[in-house]
Design a protein around this motif. Structure first.
Motif, PDB file in Angstrom:
ATOM      1  N   SER A 221     -24.364  40.730  56.436  1.00 40.53           N
ATOM      2  CA  SER A 221     -23.525  41.727  56.816  1.00 40.53           C
ATOM      3  C   SER A 221     -21.973  41.516  57.265  1.00 40.53           C
ATOM      4  O   SER A 221     -21.208  42.318  56.813  1.00 40.53           O
ATOM      5  CB  SER A 221     -24.315  42.443  58.122  1.00 40.53           C
ATOM      6  N   LEU A 222     -21.929  40.103  57.443  1.00 43.59           N
ATOM      7  CA  LEU A 222     -20.486  39.669  57.748  1.00 43.59           C
ATOM      8  C   LEU A 222     -19.683  39.567  56.664  1.00 43.59           C
ATOM      9  O   LEU A 222     -18.817  39.820  56.364  1.00 43.59           O
ATOM     10  CB  LEU A 222     -20.687  38.410  58.615  1.00 43.59           C
ATOM     11  N   ASP A 223     -20.610  39.222  55.375  1.00 46.75           N
ATOM     12  CA  ASP A 223     -19.785  39.149  54.059  1.00 46.75           C
ATOM     13  C   ASP A 223     -19.892  40.698  53.610  1.00 46.75           C
ATOM     14  O   ASP A 223     -18.714  40.979  52.957  1.00 46.75           O
ATOM     15  CB  ASP A 223     -20.828  38.415  53.162  1.00 46.75           C
ATOM     16  N   TYR A 224     -20.670  41.492  53.610  1.00 46.37           N
ATOM     17  CA  TYR A 224     -20.667  42.738  52.758  1.00 46.37           C
ATOM     18  C   TYR A 224     -19.872  43.880  53.805  1.00 46.37           C
ATOM     19  O   TYR A 224     -19.111  44.433  53.082  1.00 46.37           O
ATOM     20  CB  TYR A 224     -21.982  43.358  52.796  1.00 46.37           C
ATOM     21  N   PHE A 225     -19.838  43.885  54.932  1.00 44.99           N
ATOM     22  CA  PHE A 225     -19.255  44.771  55.677  1.00 44.99           C
ATOM     23  C   PHE A 225     -17.839  43.992  56.260  1.00 44.99           C
ATOM     24  O   PHE A 225     -17.730  43.820  57.409  1.00 44.99           O
ATOM     25  CB  PHE A 225     -19.816  45.252  56.937  1.00 44.99           C
ATOM     26  N   ASN A 226     -16.950  43.930  55.401  1.00 45.72           N
ATOM     27  CA  ASN A 226     -15.815  42.959  55.409  1.00 45.72           C
ATOM     28  C   ASN A 226     -14.745  43.499  54.454  1.00 45.72           C
ATOM     29  O   ASN A 226     -14.923  43.536  53.432  1.00 45.72           O
ATOM     30  CB  ASN A 226     -15.868  41.654  55.301  1.00 45.72           C
ATOM     31  N   LYS A 227     -13.575  44.053  54.809  1.00 44.15           N
ATOM     32  CA  LYS A 227     -12.619  44.627  53.898  1.00 44.15           C
ATOM     33  C   LYS A 227     -11.989  43.838  53.211  1.00 44.15           C
ATOM     34  O   LYS A 227     -11.122  44.036  52.438  1.00 44.15           O
ATOM     35  CB  LYS A 227     -11.878  45.635  54.633  1.00 44.15           C
ATOM     36  N   ALA A 228     -11.859  42.410  53.785  1.00 44.93           N
ATOM     37  CA  ALA A 228     -10.995  41.490  52.986  1.00 44.93           C
ATOM     38  C   ALA A 228     -11.430  41.295  51.673  1.00 44.93           C
ATOM     39  O   ALA A 228     -12.625  41.311  51.340  1.00 44.93           O
ATOM     40  CB  ALA A 228     -11.005  40.150  53.799  1.00 44.93           C
ATOM     41  N   SER A 229     -10.480  40.742  50.759  1.00 45.39           N
ATOM     42  CA  SER A 229     -10.761  40.256  49.230  1.00 45.39           C
ATOM     43  C   SER A 229     -11.755  39.030  49.349  1.00 45.39           C
ATOM     44  O   SER A 229     -11.530  38.315  50.417  1.00 45.39           O
ATOM     45  CB  SER A 229      -9.385  39.873  48.543  1.00 45.39           C
ATOM     46  N   VAL A 230     -12.552  38.797  48.495  1.00 41.95           N
ATOM     47  CA  VAL A 230     -13.393  37.630  48.421  1.00 41.95           C
ATOM     48  C   VAL A 230     -12.668  36.424  47.478  1.00 41.95           C
ATOM     49  O   VAL A 230     -12.275  37.063  46.270  1.00 41.95           O
ATOM     50  CB  VAL A 230     -14.622  37.855  47.695  1.00 41.95           C
ATOM     51  N   HIS A 231     -12.635  35.244  47.726  1.00 42.78           N
ATOM     52  CA  HIS A 231     -11.898  34.292  46.979  1.00 42.78           C
ATOM     53  C   HIS A 231     -12.800  34.147  45.717  1.00 42.78           C
ATOM     54  O   HIS A 231     -13.989  34.107  45.913  1.00 42.78           O
ATOM     55  CB  HIS A 231     -11.705  33.005  47.803  1.00 42.78           C
ATOM     56  N   PRO A 232     -12.378  33.887  44.816  1.00 37.69           N
ATOM     57  CA  PRO A 232     -13.017  33.694  43.396  1.00 37.69           C
ATOM     58  C   PRO A 232     -13.974  32.606  43.538  1.00 37.69           C
ATOM     59  O   PRO A 232     -15.260  32.811  42.886  1.00 37.69           O
ATOM     60  CB  PRO A 232     -11.951  33.076  42.438  1.00 37.69           C
ATOM     61  N   GLN A 233     -13.820  31.541  44.381  1.00 40.05           N
ATOM     62  CA  GLN A 233     -14.975  30.618  44.400  1.00 40.05           C
ATOM     63  C   GLN A 233     -16.162  30.900  45.312  1.00 40.05           C
ATOM     64  O   GLN A 233     -17.031  30.333  45.237  1.00 40.05           O
ATOM     65  CB  GLN A 233     -14.163  29.113  44.860  1.00 40.05           C
ATOM     66  N   HIS A 234     -15.719  31.946  45.942  1.00 33.90           N
ATOM     67  CA  HIS A 234     -16.843  32.409  47.014  1.00 33.90           C
ATOM     68  C   HIS A 234     -17.750  33.677  46.736  1.00 33.90           C
ATOM     69  O   HIS A 234     -18.552  34.229  47.140  1.00 33.90           O
ATOM     70  CB  HIS A 234     -16.443  32.531  48.457  1.00 33.90           C
ATOM     71  N   LYS A 235     -17.136  34.038  45.367  1.00 30.17           N
ATOM     72  CA  LYS A 235     -17.707  35.422  44.876  1.00 30.17           C
ATOM     73  C   LYS A 235     -19.240  35.202  44.540  1.00 30.17           C
ATOM     74  O   LYS A 235     -20.383  36.234  44.941  1.00 30.17           O
ATOM     75  CB  LYS A 235     -17.124  36.125  43.539  1.00 30.17           C
ATOM     76  N   ASN A 236     -19.717  34.208  43.839  1.00 27.61           N
ATOM     77  CA  ASN A 236     -21.120  34.078  43.448  1.00 27.61           C
ATOM     78  C   ASN A 236     -22.106  33.455  44.277  1.00 27.61           C
ATOM     79  O   ASN A 236     -21.450  32.388  45.025  1.00 27.61           O
ATOM     80  CB  ASN A 236     -21.027  32.964  42.212  1.00 27.61           C
ATOM     81  N   LYS A 237     -23.192  34.131  44.751  1.00 33.49           N
ATOM     82  CA  LYS A 237     -23.981  33.779  45.865  1.00 33.49           C
ATOM     83  C   LYS A 237     -25.391  33.697  45.532  1.00 33.49           C
ATOM     84  O   LYS A 237     -25.590  34.519  44.343  1.00 33.49           O
ATOM     85  CB  LYS A 237     -23.439  34.692  47.050  1.00 33.49           C
ATOM     86  N   ILE A 238     -26.216  33.333  46.487  1.00 33.40           N
ATOM     87  CA  ILE A 238     -27.622  33.325  46.017  1.00 33.40           C
ATOM     88  C   ILE A 238     -28.306  34.000  47.140  1.00 33.40           C
ATOM     89  O   ILE A 238     -27.810  33.806  48.451  1.00 33.40           O
ATOM     90  CB  ILE A 238     -28.227  32.095  45.741  1.00 33.40           C
ATOM     91  N   LEU A 239     -29.406  34.359  47.196  1.00 31.91           N
ATOM     92  CA  LEU A 239     -30.334  34.986  48.354  1.00 31.91           C
ATOM     93  C   LEU A 239     -31.666  34.655  47.845  1.00 31.91           C
ATOM     94  O   LEU A 239     -32.297  34.924  47.087  1.00 31.91           O
ATOM     95  CB  LEU A 239     -30.132  36.635  48.209  1.00 31.91           C
ATOM     96  N   ALA A 240     -32.262  34.204  48.907  1.00 29.77           N
ATOM     97  CA  ALA A 240     -33.864  33.919  48.902  1.00 29.77           C
ATOM     98  C   ALA A 240     -34.829  34.852  49.204  1.00 29.77           C
ATOM     99  O   ALA A 240     -34.652  35.303  50.459  1.00 29.77           O
ATOM    100  CB  ALA A 240     -34.097  32.376  49.408  1.00 29.77           C
ATOM    101  N   ILE A 241     -35.826  35.359  48.633  1.00 33.07           N
ATOM    102  CA  ILE A 241     -36.884  36.120  49.079  1.00 33.07           C
ATOM    103  C   ILE A 241     -38.154  35.328  48.965  1.00 33.07           C
ATOM    104  O   ILE A 241     -38.680  35.299  47.663  1.00 33.07           O
ATOM    105  CB  ILE A 241     -37.052  37.300  48.451  1.00 33.07           C
ATOM    106  N   GLY A 242     -38.675  34.849  49.902  1.00 27.21           N
ATOM    107  CA  GLY A 242     -39.863  33.767  49.780  1.00 27.21           C
ATOM    108  C   GLY A 242     -39.500  32.626  48.930  1.00 27.21           C
ATOM    109  O   GLY A 242     -38.233  31.847  49.213  1.00 27.21           O
ATOM    110  N   ASN A 243     -40.099  32.516  47.872  1.00 28.00           N
ATOM    111  CA  ASN A 243     -39.979  31.172  46.966  1.00 28.00           C
ATOM    112  C   ASN A 243     -39.012  31.618  45.711  1.00 28.00           C
ATOM    113  O   ASN A 243     -39.272  31.004  44.738  1.00 28.00           O
ATOM    114  CB  ASN A 243     -41.113  30.585  46.404  1.00 28.00           C
ATOM    115  N   ARG A 244     -38.727  32.738  45.816  1.00 22.08           N
ATOM    116  CA  ARG A 244     -37.927  33.490  44.642  1.00 22.08           C
ATOM    117  C   ARG A 244     -36.351  33.642  45.135  1.00 22.08           C
ATOM    118  O   ARG A 244     -36.077  33.647  46.161  1.00 22.08           O
ATOM    119  CB  ARG A 244     -38.522  34.653  44.280  1.00 22.08           C
ATOM    120  N   ILE A 245     -35.574  33.725  44.000  1.00 19.52           N
ATOM    121  CA  ILE A 245     -34.118  33.885  44.316  1.00 19.52           C
ATOM    122  C   ILE A 245     -33.631  35.171  43.670  1.00 19.52           C
ATOM    123  O   ILE A 245     -33.877  35.725  42.543  1.00 19.52           O
ATOM    124  CB  ILE A 245     -33.338  32.452  43.462  1.00 19.52           C
ATOM    125  N   VAL A 246     -32.324  35.730  44.285  1.00 22.51           N
ATOM    126  CA  VAL A 246     -31.588  36.794  43.777  1.00 22.51           C
ATOM    127  C   VAL A 246     -30.373  36.312  43.571  1.00 22.51           C
ATOM    128  O   VAL A 246     -29.736  35.633  44.534  1.00 22.51           O
ATOM    129  CB  VAL A 246     -31.711  37.969  44.987  1.00 22.51           C
TER     130      VAL A 246
END
Length: 221
Positions: A144-169
């Motif tokens: 929520s700190l990433d998403y609910f934030n009005k600041a621009s995202v630095h290009p190096q920080h745009k690509n992210k991953i999220l784990a759900i159990g042993n799988r990835i989003v």
């Protein structure tokens, strides 16, 4: 008459209370992806005998949540009706409690893992509807700190991953892009350290993860 026609007829006759500015986004018509997603979730509950058409008699008003919630580093206030995920569960909880919904999503997740064929046939546009459900869930799965934030995202920080159990989003966070949503799915790249892990595709795992995380952010029970 098909179950789709029956559901459409039922909700077309229900009292509606939707802000005119949001009507096209949430209207209960089969031309609307939000309604198709709502219908898909209800039909999934029918599939495991957790809901019947008679239960829909207790559904009185097709409306939107009127609360707001505060989130992000700046603790800004956000109206719930801007988020289809919150609207979806606002409607579903008219029929089933949030705690019951979580249990049913676990059951559906397990069923989907074993054999998703029957669940994939519950909508005219099943693949697109499932994608839509994953997209609106993703908004509450990421930090929520990433998403609910009005600041621009630095290009190096745009690509992210999220784990759900042993799988990835794999997702991209971009507030300056042309898309309506800040968070979008993406394909893994060679820079991703977890690219060999399986990608999460179970729509009910998305819904369950987002529901649990949203409960920590906003009161929807």
């Amino acid at each position: 008459m098909t179950i789709e026609n029956i559901l459409q007829e039922i909700f077309a006759k229900k009292q509606q209370n939707i802000d005119v500015k949001l009507y096209s986004k949430y209207l209960p018509r089969t031309s609307n992806y939000f309604y198709l997603a709502f219908e898909y979730l209800l039909r999934s509950f029918f599939e495991i005998n957790a809901l019947t058409l008679r239960n829909l008699e207790q559904f009185s008003v097709y409306d939107l949540p009127i609360y707001s919630f505060k989130a992000g580093k700046q603790n800004y206030e956000y109206p719930a009706n801007r988020y289809p995920f919150l609207v979806l569960f606002h409607l579903v909880k008219k029929l089933i409690s949030i705690s019951q919904i979580e249990s049913l999503l676990v059951t559906l997740s397990n069923k989907y893992e074993i054999d998703n064929s029957s669940l994939d046939l519950l909508s005219r546009d099943a693949e697109e509807v499932q994608t839509y459900l994953k997209e609106i869930s993703l908004e509450f799965m990421v930090s929520s700190l990433d998403y609910f934030n009005k600041a621009s995202v630095h290009p190096q920080h745009k690509n992210k991953i999220l784990a759900i159990g042993n799988r990835i989003v794999y997702y991209t966070l971009d507030r300056d892009g042309p898309n309506a949503r800040y968070v979008q799915f993406r394909e893994p790249t060679i820079e991703d350290p977890t690219q060999t892990k399986p990608i999460e595709n179970n729509v009910f795992n998305f819904l369950l993860d987002a529901l649990k995380k949203s409960e920590n952010l906003v009161k929807i029970s």
